[in-house]
Write a protein that holds these residues in place. Structure first.
Motif, PDB file in Angstrom:
ATOM      1  N   ARG A  55       0.833  -1.200   0.000  1.00  0.00           N
ATOM      2  CA  ARG A  55       0.000   0.000   0.000  1.00  0.00           C
ATOM      3  C   ARG A  55       0.868   1.251   0.000  1.00  0.00           C
ATOM      4  NH1 ARG A  55      -3.613  -0.660   4.323  1.00  0.00           N
ATOM      5  NH2 ARG A  55      -1.973   0.073   5.706  1.00  0.00           N
ATOM      6  N   TYR A  56       1.911   1.268   0.813  1.00  0.00           N
ATOM      7  CA  TYR A  56       2.784   2.437   0.859  1.00  0.00           C
ATOM      8  C   TYR A  56       3.538   2.603  -0.456  1.00  0.00           C
ATOM      9  CZ  TYR A  56       6.188   5.822   2.511  1.00  0.00           C
ATOM     10  OH  TYR A  56       6.971   6.942   2.641  1.00  0.00           O
ATOM     11  N   ALA A  57       4.001   1.506  -1.031  1.00  0.00           N
ATOM     12  CA  ALA A  57       4.722   1.579  -2.309  1.00  0.00           C
ATOM     13  C   ALA A  57       3.818   2.114  -3.405  1.00  0.00           C
ATOM     14  CB  ALA A  57       5.262   0.205  -2.692  1.00  0.00           C
ATOM     15  N   ARG A  58       2.546   1.759  -3.369  1.00  0.00           N
ATOM     16  CA  ARG A  58       1.622   2.245  -4.400  1.00  0.00           C
ATOM     17  C   ARG A  58       1.329   3.727  -4.253  1.00  0.00           C
ATOM     18  NH1 ARG A  58      -2.715  -2.129  -6.337  1.00  0.00           N
ATOM     19  NH2 ARG A  58      -1.227  -3.552  -7.260  1.00  0.00           N
ATOM     20  N   THR A  59       1.469   4.271  -3.063  1.00  0.00           N
ATOM     21  CA  THR A  59       1.294   5.716  -2.924  1.00  0.00           C
ATOM     22  C   THR A  59       2.514   6.461  -3.437  1.00  0.00           C
ATOM     23  OG1 THR A  59       2.155   5.807  -0.659  1.00  0.00           O
ATOM     24  CG2 THR A  59      -0.214   5.485  -0.917  1.00  0.00           C
ATOM     25  N   LEU A  60       3.664   5.791  -3.494  1.00  0.00           N
ATOM     26  CA  LEU A  60       4.886   6.436  -3.955  1.00  0.00           C
ATOM     27  C   LEU A  60       5.118   6.267  -5.452  1.00  0.00           C
ATOM     28  CD1 LEU A  60       7.355   5.273  -1.143  1.00  0.00           C
ATOM     29  CD2 LEU A  60       6.292   7.521  -1.371  1.00  0.00           C
ATOM     30  N   ALA A  61       4.857   5.087  -5.954  1.00  0.00           N
ATOM     31  CA  ALA A  61       5.259   4.738  -7.318  1.00  0.00           C
ATOM     32  C   ALA A  61       4.253   5.208  -8.363  1.00  0.00           C
ATOM     33  CB  ALA A  61       5.439   3.227  -7.433  1.00  0.00           C
ATOM     34  N   ALA A  62       4.749   5.353  -9.579  1.00  0.00           N
ATOM     35  CA  ALA A  62       3.922   5.822 -10.687  1.00  0.00           C
ATOM     36  C   ALA A  62       3.050   4.722 -11.278  1.00  0.00           C
ATOM     37  CB  ALA A  62       4.807   6.404 -11.781  1.00  0.00           C
ATOM     38  N   HIS A  63       3.476   3.482 -11.190  1.00  0.00           N
ATOM     39  CA  HIS A  63       2.770   2.374 -11.815  1.00  0.00           C
ATOM     40  C   HIS A  63       2.760   1.180 -10.867  1.00  0.00           C
ATOM     41  CE1 HIS A  63       2.887   4.612 -15.538  1.00  0.00           C
ATOM     42  NE2 HIS A  63       4.183   4.779 -15.372  1.00  0.00           N
TER      43      HIS A  63
ATOM     44  N   GLU B  10      -6.622   5.845  -6.389  1.00  0.00           N
ATOM     45  CA  GLU B  10      -7.792   5.012  -6.585  1.00  0.00           C
ATOM     46  C   GLU B  10      -7.380   3.557  -6.739  1.00  0.00           C
ATOM     47  OE1 GLU B  10      -7.451   7.851  -8.324  1.00  0.00           O
ATOM     48  OE2 GLU B  10      -9.318   8.947  -8.206  1.00  0.00           O
ATOM     49  N   SER B  11      -6.193   3.326  -7.261  1.00  0.00           N
ATOM     50  CA  SER B  11      -5.742   1.952  -7.432  1.00  0.00           C
ATOM     51  C   SER B  11      -5.264   1.354  -6.120  1.00  0.00           C
ATOM     52  CB  SER B  11      -4.632   1.889  -8.468  1.00  0.00           C
ATOM     53  OG  SER B  11      -3.538   2.643  -8.013  1.00  0.00           O
ATOM     54  N   VAL B  12      -4.995   2.194  -5.126  1.00  0.00           N
ATOM     55  CA  VAL B  12      -4.587   1.703  -3.814  1.00  0.00           C
ATOM     56  C   VAL B  12      -5.823   1.387  -2.979  1.00  0.00           C
ATOM     57  CG1 VAL B  12      -3.307   2.245  -1.730  1.00  0.00           C
ATOM     58  CG2 VAL B  12      -2.503   3.085  -3.926  1.00  0.00           C
ATOM     59  N   VAL B  13      -6.780   2.298  -2.975  1.00  0.00           N
ATOM     60  CA  VAL B  13      -8.035   2.123  -2.259  1.00  0.00           C
ATOM     61  C   VAL B  13      -9.105   1.996  -3.319  1.00  0.00           C
ATOM     62  CG1 VAL B  13      -9.618   3.145  -0.620  1.00  0.00           C
ATOM     63  CG2 VAL B  13      -7.186   3.584  -0.399  1.00  0.00           C
ATOM     64  N   ASP B  14      -9.717   0.848  -3.416  1.00  0.00           N
ATOM     65  CA  ASP B  14     -10.713   0.631  -4.454  1.00  0.00           C
ATOM     66  C   ASP B  14     -12.098   0.912  -3.896  1.00  0.00           C
ATOM     67  OD1 ASP B  14     -12.095  -0.100  -6.699  1.00  0.00           O
ATOM     68  OD2 ASP B  14     -11.867  -2.264  -6.367  1.00  0.00           O
ATOM     69  N   PRO B  15     -12.608   2.126  -4.107  1.00  0.00           N
ATOM     70  CA  PRO B  15     -13.908   2.464  -3.557  1.00  0.00           C
ATOM     71  C   PRO B  15     -15.079   1.925  -4.360  1.00  0.00           C
ATOM     72  CG  PRO B  15     -13.012   4.355  -4.695  1.00  0.00           C
ATOM     73  CD  PRO B  15     -11.970   3.252  -4.772  1.00  0.00           C
ATOM     74  N   GLY B  16     -14.836   1.233  -5.417  1.00  0.00           N
ATOM     75  CA  GLY B  16     -15.922   0.680  -6.213  1.00  0.00           C
ATOM     76  C   GLY B  16     -16.208   1.533  -7.436  1.00  0.00           C
TER      77      GLY B  16
ATOM     78  N   ILE C 185       0.517  12.336   5.454  1.00  0.00           N
ATOM     79  CA  ILE C 185      -0.845  11.922   5.807  1.00  0.00           C
ATOM     80  C   ILE C 185      -0.997  10.412   5.713  1.00  0.00           C
ATOM     81  CG2 ILE C 185      -3.254  12.018   5.045  1.00  0.00           C
ATOM     82  CD1 ILE C 185      -2.766  14.990   4.396  1.00  0.00           C
ATOM     83  N   VAL C 186      -0.457   9.806   4.670  1.00  0.00           N
ATOM     84  CA  VAL C 186      -0.580   8.359   4.498  1.00  0.00           C
ATOM     85  C   VAL C 186       0.112   7.619   5.638  1.00  0.00           C
ATOM     86  CG1 VAL C 186       0.177   6.419   3.056  1.00  0.00           C
ATOM     87  CG2 VAL C 186      -0.944   8.376   2.012  1.00  0.00           C
ATOM     88  N   LEU C 187       1.319   8.021   5.984  1.00  0.00           N
ATOM     89  CA  LEU C 187       2.049   7.324   7.039  1.00  0.00           C
ATOM     90  C   LEU C 187       1.353   7.446   8.391  1.00  0.00           C
ATOM     91  CD1 LEU C 187       5.763   8.136   6.154  1.00  0.00           C
ATOM     92  CD2 LEU C 187       4.601   5.932   5.989  1.00  0.00           C
ATOM     93  N   LEU C 188       0.811   8.620   8.684  1.00  0.00           N
ATOM     94  CA  LEU C 188       0.189   8.830   9.987  1.00  0.00           C
ATOM     95  C   LEU C 188      -1.254   8.335  10.044  1.00  0.00           C
ATOM     96  CD1 LEU C 188       1.696  12.319  10.695  1.00  0.00           C
ATOM     97  CD2 LEU C 188       2.127  10.247  12.001  1.00  0.00           C
ATOM     98  N   ALA C 189      -2.052   8.661   9.055  1.00  0.00           N
ATOM     99  CA  ALA C 189      -3.479   8.344   9.124  1.00  0.00           C
ATOM    100  C   ALA C 189      -3.816   6.943   8.627  1.00  0.00           C
ATOM    101  CB  ALA C 189      -4.268   9.379   8.324  1.00  0.00           C
ATOM    102  N   ILE C 190      -3.144   6.488   7.596  1.00  0.00           N
ATOM    103  CA  ILE C 190      -3.499   5.194   7.014  1.00  0.00           C
ATOM    104  C   ILE C 190      -2.633   4.068   7.581  1.00  0.00           C
ATOM    105  CG2 ILE C 190      -3.645   3.862   4.873  1.00  0.00           C
ATOM    106  CD1 ILE C 190      -4.339   6.496   3.469  1.00  0.00           C
TER     107      ILE C 190
END
Length: 178
Positions: free
Chosen positions: A20-28, A85-91, A121-126
């Motif tokens: 999940r963390y890698a997907r917030t950093l990476a482009a693909h 959106e690809s990290v969190v799939d809200p439907g 925000i991602v590191l602290l909240a998620i």
């Protein structure tokens, strides 16, 4: 100090968080998977350097973040960040309920933040790291982390106030028929 078997078991439990963390950093997605793979390989090689007193997640996140920065510096990083959106799939919007649409909107607002604020925000909240752990992962002072977090939250609030919600149905347009 943990045994190798204990370490391997703890490491396996952290893989979803690393992804999940890698997907917030990476482009693909493929780049995120490569980051996680490199991080896991490095962690398995250097497992004795982890002191059992610190959280393994923080140690792994710092390793992953450094790998990301090294790739970016070496030109192996694409400038466009991957949509969250690809990290969190809200439907899908067509069959999504109000809660899912709200998650989607929040993810889009989060994606619009600068990378430094988004990472804080991602590191602290998620990922539920403490201020000290998140600052250590990002290799910045705690005060800088708090500042990025504050600015990011402020920007998210401003974006939320400005953006119309997709959950509200538009008023029907009336027309005169003869």
């Amino acid at each position: 100090m943990a045994s190798r078997e204990e370490f391997d078991w703890l490491l396996a439990a952290e893989i979803p968080h690393l992804r999940r963390y890698a997907r917030t950093l990476a482009a693909h997605p493929a780049e995120a998977d490569d980051l996680v793979q490199d991080c896991l390989e490095r962690a398995m090689r250097k497992w004795r350097l982890w002191r059992g007193t610190a959280r393994l997640r923080s140690w792994l996140f710092r390793m992953l973040h450094r790998l990301y920065l090294n790739r970016r510096r070496d030109g192996r990083h694409h400038d466009a960040a991957m949509p969250l959106e690809s990290v969190v799939d809200p439907g899908q919007a067509g069959n999504a309920g109000p809660a899912q649409l709200e998650v989607r909107d929040t993810v889009r607002r989060l994606q619009s933040l600068p990378a430094a604020q988004r990472e804080a925000i991602v590191l602290l909240a998620i990922d539920d790291l403490s201020y000290e752990e998140a600052a250590w992962v990002l290799d910045i002072p705690v005060g800088t982390l708090r500042s990025r977090l504050s600015r990011g939250r402020e920007q998210l609030r401003a974006l939320e106030e400005r953006a119309p919600s997709d959950t509200e149905t538009p008023a029907p347009t009336l027309r005169r028929v003869k």
